[in-house]
Enzyme design. Structure first.
Site, PDB file in Angstrom:
ATOM      1  CG  ASP A 114      -7.852  43.490  31.442  1.00 36.24           C
ATOM      2  OD1 ASP A 114      -8.577  42.481  31.367  1.00 36.24           O
ATOM      3  OD2 ASP A 114      -7.183  43.793  32.431  1.00 36.24           O
ATOM      4  CG  HIS A 132     -10.060  40.162  33.332  1.00 36.55           C
ATOM      5  ND1 HIS A 132      -9.063  40.301  32.394  1.00 36.55           N
ATOM      6  CD2 HIS A 132     -10.156  38.836  33.594  1.00 36.55           C
ATOM      7  CE1 HIS A 132      -8.567  39.110  32.100  1.00 36.55           C
ATOM      8  NE2 HIS A 132      -9.219  38.198  32.809  1.00 36.55           N
TER       9      HIS A 132
END
Lengths: 159, 465
Positions: free
Chosen positions: A14, A16
């Site tokens: 991920d 983010h």
């Protein structure tokens, strides 16, 4: 002396990073020692970092919907590495689809996380929860059981 | 003429270089046998006498400095906490100080670990663990365990402590004679090996040199400053960065295939050289050294053959596999042997080629493809050497090779293995006069002379592939 040492990072594949960075800055400002691992962090790296820095808690972010797979066995990893009882928080968009939050929350609590925070959690709420949980730890409890879960607290809060 | 005397006490030879400081050139070279086993001065005297026949008696040397890799080199054991974190930082610090690692431990030392450690009797032990303010239990436990284990032993080796600074008092209570340095990892994923390296070097200069009997040469020398690999690393850094009035060569790689091991030094940040790559894990040292203990031209020729396979080695040498098999047996029986025939020369070149290829492959970083929600991403582990444009070769096999560029090409990336981040293209330089160790010694006292000395020795060999 910092209030406590916390490891933060975004788990799995991920990327983010923004929310996690905002959280880390807020934690630091509140007086915690923050060890930031950033994006793309595999679960074992949280654990290794926590050992080396003698962390009191690990705060895992996941925004891309795969958190349930990435976080599976996280508490076991900690226990295995000798970090038994370390405070574990998780937060973000933890699953994809329409699963109601209470169900998501119970899955993550069953995995051994002490708290699971839904999307849209405010930084102040995290800080208040942390303070209450560390106070509870000083009394020998695992966390402050009198506190409503982040989700329940939000349901009761005025819109 | 102002002259400097630079000496390398090796495991086979004692090499001496007389350098004109004004011209930054080697004026004479000589070597004697390595006599560290008996009296180090015998080999040095022999070498100096040969030097004298070339340039006459020298009344006054401006500097007389030496390195040593004799008597097993600087044998070190490192101890850290997490294998990939402080234990790795400790290894990097020791390698950067020119050590030969004979053991490395992570976590709490067990009784078996301690027994093995005492049996190894290292020259120096580097004790790390915990970030500043982080874990203190393990390093304190290990300090007490080491103190207890050493109490009943005659083998008292020096210990350098470079761990969690908040645990330093307790560690020194257990090990009062230990040398304290700054933490090799003060914050998570921050590598700070300089202080530990300096402490190790200091222990080497003041204690190890004496323990190994090298200080008997005191009357003939001013100082034995550092282990030979540390001097080569110093020279590599100087060549890369330059000095006042001299532009550096930029990021570079030095390969040093020796008789027992192959050293690789890289100078540069090693940041991703292609767009879209993310670097993970512990940052890499700007000046990084690795040693491959299983890749050596003589003592480990068999190991090289095993790693690549005798048929592949034979093909590389252009020899029949049976002939290679026989020649390897000849080398194994006589590790001081120099090539006596065209076939032996060809085999040496092939061994050097393969040692360089494997050693640089292990030294260089690699990419891994991670599939994210936004598509595949490239993750970098280690140093990306793709952008390095200078490869320097040092050591006997490269100087003796009729076409050293053939060997140095082995340091370049293999297009069929894009995940290995070796230099994509580079110019090749050979250390003709074997002076990198000498330049490393001079770097501390006369950096411009040291730079020019190394630069003069480096001969470009065109990549005519």
């Amino acid at each position: 002396m910092p209030l406590a040492t916390l490891v933060t990072g975004v788990i799995g594949a991920d990327t983010h990073i923004v929310g996690n960075r905002i959280l880390s800055m807020a934690l630091e400002k509140a007086g915690y020692k923050v060890v930031t691992l950033g994006a793309l962090t595999p679960a074992p790296e949280f654990v290794k970092a926590a050992i080396e820095t003698a962390a009191d808690g690990i705060m895992v972010s996941s925004l891309y919907g795969q958190g349930e797979i990435d976080c599976r066995g996280f508490r076991d990893l900690c226990d295995e590495a000798g970090l038994g009882g370390i405070l574990l928080y998780v937060g973000g968009n933890l699953v994809v689809g329409q699963t109601p939050w209470p169900e998501v929350e119970s899955r993550f609590l069953a995995m051994g996380f002490d708290r699971a925070f839904p999307p849209g959690t405010r930084v102040e709420d995290v800080l208040a929860t942390l303070a209450a949980d560390f106070a509870a730890r000083k009394r020998g409890e695992r966390f402050d059981a009198t506190l409503p879960t982040p989700w329940a607290a939000r349901q009761g809060a005025p819109r | 003429m102002t002259l400097a005397l630079l000496v390398d006490f090796g495991s086979t030879y004692t090499k001496v270089r007389a350098v004109s400081v004004d011209e930054a050139r080697v004026v004479a070279t000589a070597q004697g046998p390595s006599t560290v086993g008996s009296d180090v001065t015998i080999g040095l005297q022999a070498a100096l006498e040969r030097l004298q026949t070339a340039i006459g008696r020298v009344e006054r040397w401006r500097w007389r400095l030496a390195t040593s890799s004799a008597a097993g080199g600087l044998r070190m054991v490192t101890v850290g906490l997490v294998r990939e974190l402080t234990a790795e930082a400790a290894r990097q610090a020791a390698l950067g100080a020119g050590a030969r690692l004979v053991g490395s431990h992570a976590g709490r030392l067990t009784r078996a670990d301690l027994r093995a450690l005492l049996a190894l009797a290292p020259d120096v032990l580097l004790l790390c663990g915990g970030t500043d303010g982080g874990n203190r239990d393990t390093i304190v436990h290990n300090a007490r365990a080491l103190a207890a284990a050493r109490a009943g032993s005659e083998r008292v080796f020096p210990i350098v402590v470079a761990g969690n600074r908040e645990a330093a008092d307790e560690v020194l209570d257990a090990l009062p004679e230990a040398v304290l340095a700054d933490n090799v990892m003060p914050e998570l994923n921050v590598l700070a090996t300089e202080s530990a390296r300096a402490a190790i070097r200091d222990v080497f200069m003041h204690r190890i040199v004496h323990a190994k009997g090298i200080d008997r040469a005191r009357a003939l020398l001013d100082d034995v400053l550092m282990p030979t690999p540390a001097a080569v690393l110093e020279a590599a850094q100087l060549l890369s960065q330059g000095t006042e009035g001299r532009d550096g060569l930029g990021p570079l790689l030095v390969v040093d295939p020796g008789g027992a091991t192959t050293d690789v030094h890289s100078i540069g940040e090693g940041e991703p050289s292609l767009p879209g790559m993310v670097r993970l894990g512990l940052p890499e040292p700007h000046a990084k050294r690795t040693v491959e203990g299983d890749l050596g031209m003589r003592h480990n020729a068999h190991a090289i053959a095993e790693a690549v396979g005798e048929p592949a080695l034979a093909a590389e040498a252009g020899l029949a596999p049976e002939e290679v098999h026989e020649l390897l047996a000849v080398i194994a029986a006589d590790v001081e042997r120099l090539p006596a025939s065209a076939a032996e020369r060809a085999l040496d070149d092939a061994l050097g080629h393969e040692a360089i290829r494997l050693a640089v492959r292990r030294h260089a970083g690699r990419t891994e493809t991670v599939y994210t929600a936004h598509g595949p991403a490239q993750v970098l582990h280690g140093k990306d050497l793709g952008g390095v444009r200078t490869v320097i070769g040092t050591g006997g096999v490269l100087v003796a090779a009729p076409r050293p560029q053939r060997l140095l090409r082995a340091a370049l990336a293999d297009p069929a293995r894009p995940q290995e981040l070796m230099p994509r293209q580079a110019r090749f330089l050979v250390d003709r006069d074997y002076v990198l160790f000498a330049a490393g010694l001079l770097a501390g006292v006369a950096p411009r002379c040291a730079f020019d000395l190394a630069r003069h020795s480096l001969q470009e060999v065109p990549d005519d592939h």
